[in-house]
Design an enzyme around this catalytic site. Structure first.
Site, short mmCIF file in Angstrom:
data_model
loop_
_atom_site.label_atom_id
_atom_site.label_comp_id
_atom_site.label_asym_id
_atom_site.label_seq_id
_atom_site.Cartn_x
_atom_site.Cartn_y
_atom_site.Cartn_z
N TYR A 1 0.85 -1.19 0.00
CA TYR A 1 0.00 0.00 0.00
C TYR A 1 0.88 1.25 0.00
O TYR A 1 1.96 1.26 0.59
CB TYR A 1 -0.95 0.03 1.20
CG TYR A 1 -0.28 -0.01 2.56
CD1 TYR A 1 0.02 1.17 3.25
CD2 TYR A 1 0.02 -1.23 3.17
CE1 TYR A 1 0.62 1.13 4.49
CE2 TYR A 1 0.63 -1.27 4.42
CZ TYR A 1 0.92 -0.10 5.08
OH TYR A 1 1.52 -0.14 6.31
N GLN B 1 9.02 -6.10 6.55
CA GLN B 1 8.56 -4.84 5.95
C GLN B 1 9.67 -4.19 5.16
O GLN B 1 10.80 -4.10 5.61
CB GLN B 1 8.10 -3.90 7.07
CG GLN B 1 7.74 -2.50 6.61
CD GLN B 1 7.32 -1.62 7.77
OE1 GLN B 1 6.16 -1.54 8.12
NE2 GLN B 1 8.29 -0.97 8.40
#
EC number: 1.3.98.5
Length: 248
Positions: free
Chosen positions: A144, A184
């Site tokens: 995102y 991440q």
């Protein structure tokens, strides 16, 4: 005027999302489809050779939902190489049936809300591993884009460096709870794309994406200053699974 955070920048990154024109794909003969798949896999093999030399990395995921069918995530030292890879893909037979759905251009980034020191951070092995990563081979991915809010009293860019550093430190503590569950990769995109950062999460348990993002929403840096684009979630597509995925 507030002080800008300095960033450490690594490989350039392209998230390339495509939808598949299944109706048109079905009009090919079996032999034509097999030839198109072989050509595509030959291209992916070149990507793998680059990754084996640690001169870049890539990941391919099928996307769940109607935003796209497939995502190519490519990391390379230069933005020219990303352009070349995109063009090479577009020249394949398979690309005649891949409809552009979304794309995101950015660069792997570490911000130094980090402690400063005399050592060149680009020479620290752990920093280099994060700036020039080999992408995880997890079952699932979540991508995102996001911005920091600039409205009224909630203007991230009017905060002092110390205020921003403290907020990001608290945010990081939340993320550390998911160490070993979620990996991440943050990519910066100010001046490169429509949002300011791209966030790509990797995990073998897709439910961890929901848990992590939800818990982080309660961090002040997210609750007051975070603005988010569309979320894309998918499942890893290995080269062995490509013929099955494209079989009709």
């Amino acid at each position: 005027m507030s002080e800008a955070a300095q960033t450490l920048d690594g490989w350039y990154c392209l998230h390339d999302f495509r939808s598949i024109d299944w109706s048109a794909w079905k009009t090919l003969t079996s032999d034509e489809r097999e030839a198109a798949i072989r050509e595509f896999l030959s291209l992916v093999e070149k990507w793998q050779e680059t990754e084996d030399k640690q001169e870049g990395s890539h990941a391919i995921y099928t996307i769940v939902g109607q935003k796209a069918d497939i995502m190519f995530m490519i990391l390379r030292p230069t933005i020219e190489e990303l352009n070349e890879i995109e063009t090479a893909l577009n020249k394949t037979k398979l690309a005649e049936f891949l409809v552009p759905a979304y794309s995101y251009v950015s660069v792997v980034e570490l911000s130094n809300y980090l402690a400063s020191g005399d050592e060149d951070p680009y020479q620290i092995p752990e920093v280099r591993r994060r700036l020039y990563p080999i992408l995880p081979k997890t079952k699932h991915v979540c991508f995102y884009p996001m911005d920091k809010r600039r409205q009224g009293n909630d203007n991230w860019y009017m905060l002092s460096m110390e205020e921003r550093r403290n907020l990001m430190r608290a945010h990081g503590l939340t993320g550390r709870k998911y160490a070993g569950k979620v990996t991440q990769i943050i990519t910066g995109s100010v001046g490169l794309d429509d949002f300011e950062w791209g966030v790509t999460l990797f995990s073998d348990d897709a439910l961890q994406f929901k848990k992590l993002v939800y818990e982080m929403r309660f961090d002040e840096v997210s609750a007051r200053y975070g603005e988010f684009g569309s979320f894309f979630v998918g499942n890893r597509l290995t080269v062995e699974k490509v013929p099955v995925f494209l079989h009709v």
